[in-house]
Motif scaffolding. Structure first.
Motif, PDB file in Angstrom:
ATOM      1  N   TYR A  86      21.346  23.108 -43.241  1.00 26.96           N
ATOM      2  CA  TYR A  86      22.459  22.806 -42.343  1.00 26.96           C
ATOM      3  C   TYR A  86      22.184  21.455 -41.699  1.00 26.96           C
ATOM      4  O   TYR A  86      22.098  21.313 -40.495  1.00 26.96           O
ATOM      5  N   ASP A  87      22.045  20.452 -42.528  1.00 21.06           N
ATOM      6  CA  ASP A  87      21.690  19.112 -42.076  1.00 21.06           C
ATOM      7  C   ASP A  87      22.972  18.334 -41.804  1.00 21.06           C
ATOM      8  O   ASP A  87      23.684  17.946 -42.736  1.00 21.06           O
ATOM      9  N   LEU A  88      23.277  18.106 -40.531  1.00 21.50           N
ATOM     10  CA  LEU A  88      24.524  17.459 -40.137  1.00 21.50           C
ATOM     11  C   LEU A  88      24.333  15.962 -39.969  1.00 21.50           C
ATOM     12  O   LEU A  88      23.258  15.496 -39.575  1.00 21.50           O
ATOM     13  N   ASP A  89      25.397  15.190 -40.251  1.00 24.41           N
ATOM     14  CA  ASP A  89      25.333  13.772 -39.915  1.00 24.41           C
ATOM     15  C   ASP A  89      25.827  13.583 -38.479  1.00 24.41           C
ATOM     16  O   ASP A  89      26.250  14.526 -37.807  1.00 24.41           O
ATOM     17  N   ASP A  90      25.774  12.351 -37.996  1.00 23.81           N
ATOM     18  CA  ASP A  90      26.110  12.093 -36.595  1.00 23.81           C
ATOM     19  C   ASP A  90      27.545  12.467 -36.262  1.00 23.81           C
ATOM     20  O   ASP A  90      27.840  12.946 -35.159  1.00 23.81           O
ATOM     21  N   TRP A  91      28.469  12.252 -37.215  1.00 26.38           N
ATOM     22  CA  TRP A  91      29.884  12.513 -36.928  1.00 26.38           C
ATOM     23  C   TRP A  91      30.183  13.991 -36.928  1.00 26.38           C
ATOM     24  O   TRP A  91      30.981  14.474 -36.112  1.00 26.38           O
ATOM     25  N   GLN A  92      29.559  14.755 -37.806  1.00 21.00           N
ATOM     26  CA  GLN A  92      29.725  16.202 -37.791  1.00 21.00           C
ATOM     27  C   GLN A  92      29.148  16.794 -36.506  1.00 21.00           C
ATOM     28  O   GLN A  92      29.738  17.684 -35.890  1.00 21.00           O
ATOM     29  N   ARG A  93      27.994  16.270 -36.093  1.00 23.04           N
ATOM     30  CA  ARG A  93      27.376  16.743 -34.857  1.00 23.04           C
ATOM     31  C   ARG A  93      28.259  16.409 -33.643  1.00 23.04           C
ATOM     32  O   ARG A  93      28.434  17.222 -32.742  1.00 23.04           O
ATOM     33  N   LEU A  94      28.830  15.199 -33.651  1.00 24.39           N
ATOM     34  CA  LEU A  94      29.743  14.812 -32.573  1.00 24.39           C
ATOM     35  C   LEU A  94      30.931  15.765 -32.510  1.00 24.39           C
ATOM     36  O   LEU A  94      31.307  16.239 -31.426  1.00 24.39           O
ATOM     37  N   PHE A  95      31.531  16.043 -33.654  1.00 28.82           N
ATOM     38  CA  PHE A  95      32.693  16.917 -33.688  1.00 28.82           C
ATOM     39  C   PHE A  95      32.358  18.307 -33.163  1.00 28.82           C
ATOM     40  O   PHE A  95      33.062  18.859 -32.306  1.00 28.82           O
ATOM     41  N   LEU A  96      31.256  18.890 -33.654  1.00 29.97           N
ATOM     42  CA  LEU A  96      30.920  20.254 -33.284  1.00 29.97           C
ATOM     43  C   LEU A  96      30.506  20.359 -31.823  1.00 29.97           C
ATOM     44  O   LEU A  96      30.951  21.265 -31.111  1.00 29.97           O
ATOM     45  N   PHE A  97      29.662  19.439 -31.349  1.00 30.24           N
ATOM     46  CA  PHE A  97      29.201  19.542 -29.965  1.00 30.24           C
ATOM     47  C   PHE A  97      30.329  19.262 -28.983  1.00 30.24           C
ATOM     48  O   PHE A  97      30.428  19.912 -27.939  1.00 30.24           O
ATOM     49  N   SER A  98      31.193  18.305 -29.302  1.00 31.25           N
ATOM     50  CA  SER A  98      32.246  17.922 -28.356  1.00 31.25           C
ATOM     51  C   SER A  98      33.290  19.016 -28.172  1.00 31.25           C
ATOM     52  O   SER A  98      34.107  18.937 -27.249  1.00 31.25           O
ATOM     53  N   ARG A  99      33.271  20.051 -29.017  1.00 30.96           N
ATOM     54  CA  ARG A  99      34.158  21.196 -28.771  1.00 30.96           C
ATOM     55  C   ARG A  99      33.845  21.845 -27.429  1.00 30.96           C
ATOM     56  O   ARG A  99      34.704  22.462 -26.804  1.00 30.96           O
ATOM     57  N   SER A 100      32.586  21.711 -26.998  1.00 32.25           N
ATOM     58  CA  SER A 100      32.174  22.353 -25.743  1.00 32.25           C
ATOM     59  C   SER A 100      32.470  21.506 -24.517  1.00 32.25           C
ATOM     60  O   SER A 100      32.382  22.001 -23.384  1.00 32.25           O
ATOM     61  N   ASP A 101      32.826  20.244 -24.707  1.00 29.39           N
ATOM     62  CA  ASP A 101      32.991  19.345 -23.563  1.00 29.39           C
ATOM     63  C   ASP A 101      34.088  19.786 -22.611  1.00 29.39           C
ATOM     64  O   ASP A 101      34.038  19.499 -21.409  1.00 29.39           O
ATOM     65  N   THR A 102      35.105  20.465 -23.133  1.00 34.28           N
ATOM     66  CA  THR A 102      36.208  20.919 -22.271  1.00 34.28           C
ATOM     67  C   THR A 102      35.955  22.324 -21.716  1.00 34.28           C
ATOM     68  O   THR A 102      36.855  22.916 -21.113  1.00 34.28           O
ATOM     69  N   ILE A 103      34.727  22.834 -21.924  1.00 36.09           N
ATOM     70  CA  ILE A 103      34.392  24.183 -21.450  1.00 36.09           C
ATOM     71  C   ILE A 103      33.259  24.139 -20.429  1.00 36.09           C
ATOM     72  O   ILE A 103      33.386  24.667 -19.329  1.00 36.09           O
ATOM     73  N   TYR A 104      32.118  23.516 -20.793  1.00 34.86           N
ATOM     74  CA  TYR A 104      30.972  23.573 -19.895  1.00 34.86           C
ATOM     75  C   TYR A 104      31.206  22.716 -18.642  1.00 34.86           C
ATOM     76  O   TYR A 104      32.028  21.816 -18.625  1.00 34.86           O
ATOM     77  N   ALA A 105      30.436  23.050 -17.590  1.00 38.60           N
ATOM     78  CA  ALA A 105      30.553  22.370 -16.285  1.00 38.60           C
ATOM     79  C   ALA A 105      31.962  22.479 -15.704  1.00 38.60           C
ATOM     80  O   ALA A 105      32.398  21.615 -14.954  1.00 38.60           O
TER      81      ALA A 105
END
Length: 395
Positions: A351-370
């Motif tokens: 499950y080796d992600l590139d930077d853009w895949q990682r950006l897409f997946l992690f940023s899903r949480s930006d509108t939830i956490y904090a």
């Protein structure tokens, strides 16, 4: 930004830039770019060593008063430091929760004994912190906290469960919002306790995220102990203090964060040119709107710095969280659309992600956490605009 700076601010920027350039070399040359969203556990020991090196040179907690180990830096100087740190591609910070959240809270609400006990190890990066807020039934609805604490002759005993606790595995301490008044409900009866993590009454279970990493965790307190003097504020003041901590979280560091956003946007633009996606008028329009959104975000963040200068930011800080969380999530979606079908294929096994895949997946949480987007909109409506409170429960 630089063209509007005073001579003193330009001199400070040059000092920061020179120090980072000199010290992110030799022993720490490999530290550039390490860590960050989706790569939270990357090179933890190396990043910890770097941050302790920063502390030895007086570059941690620079906005704190000098009597507590800081530099007494102005808001403008703190903004400059965070911008230069991001521009230098310096490693992701490991002590930011203590420095940016707990430390300012202790300075504002703690006793002198608490300041002397807890602030120096944060400055020296000798103790790391995590945040004990969310629970399975108290995420965005934080006032529904059920974790309880009872006081006895030996101090406090804490029992309950926290979830989505970022960096709990590395933390030495946790600031815990818990219910100290039996039978209390909602905002009443909550207190703000400082609890050591490395004891038998604390169990940490990592949660695997979409990125394959485990920044956040479940934390179970089963009679965990902490001293009587580790209560911040008075019993029952936990909600007020917890909200102040959230305000500090949305302070000057967000402007440094935006330098990282700008670098990501530039990378997406270069990717669009390389793949030819920039010739698509719809994608080109979205890229333009993304650039405009980033400029507006910066102007808004700069405007709200007045709240930081006056102390704990007010409810207006929710505007910043709503704006940047939504913008960053949309940037991740835009990156995937620029990649096209290639974005669906991992770089390698398992499950080796590139930077853009990682950006897409992690940023899903930006509108939830904090604080989720929905909660931020309610805060803005009720506490900034003065609109009627949203009906809750049986209202």
């Amino acid at each position: 930004m630089e063209q509007n700076e005073t001579p003193e601010e330009r001199a400070f920027r040059a000092e920061v830039r020179d120090w980072l350039e000199t010290n992110l070399s030799g022993e720490f040359a490999h530290a550039r770019g390490l860590g960050g969203p989706g790569r939270e556990h990357e090179a933890h020991e190396e990043r910890l060593a770097w941050e302790r090196h920063m502390a030895a040179s007086g570059w941690t907690c620079i906005g704190w008063p000098e009597e507590y180990g800081g530099r007494g830096a102005s808001v403008e100087q703190q903004v400059i430091f965070n911008e230069e740190y991001a521009l230098a591609d310096a490693p992701a910070r490991v002590g930011h929760i203590g420095e940016n959240l707990l430390g300012p809270t202790i300075i504002a609400f703690g006793t002198e004994e608490q300041k002397q006990r807890f602030l120096p190890p944060i400055v020296a990066v000798e103790e790391l912190w995590c945040q004990g807020y969310s629970e399975p039934d108290a995420g965005s609805d934080l006032a529904n906290v059920q974790t309880r604490a009872q006081q006895d002759e030996r101090g406090w005993s804490v029992t309950g469960q926290k979830v989505w606790t970022s960096l709990a595995l590395e933390a030495d301490w946790c600031f815990v919002v818990c219910r100290t008044e039996p039978g209390s409900k909602r905002h009443a009866g909550l207190s703000y306790l400082l609890v050591p993590m490395r004891q038998d009454g604390v169990e940490i279970r990592p949660i695997v995220q979409l990125t394959g990493t485990s920044e956040f965790n479940e934390v179970f307190f089963d009679g965990a102990r902490t001293d009587a003097g580790h209560l911040v504020g008075a019993p029952g003041e936990g909600w007020k203090i917890a909200m102040a901590t959230l305000g500090f979280e949305r302070g000057v560091a967000t402007l440094g964060q935006q330098v990282g956003f700008r670098r990501e946007l530039q990378g997406v633009l270069e990717l669009a040119r390389r793949t030819g996606a920039i010739d698509d008028p719809l994608l080109r329009d979205r890229l333009t709107r993304s650039w405009m959104g980033l400029e507006i975000m910066r102007l808004n963040a700069t405007r709200t710095m007045a709240g930081v200068a006056a102390g704990a930011p007010g409810p207006e800080s929710s505007i910043s969280k709503l704006v940047w969380g939504t913008w960053h999530r949309e940037l991740g979606e835009l990156a995937m659309d620029v990649l096209g079908a290639a974005g669906l294929v991992a770089e390698g096994e398992p499950y080796d992600l590139d930077d853009w895949q990682r950006l897409f997946l992690f940023s899903r949480s930006d509108t939830i956490y904090a604080g989720s987007n929905e909660i931020q909109r309610n805060i803005i409506a009720e506490r900034v605009l003065g609109l009627p409170r949203e009906p809750r429960g049986n209202e």
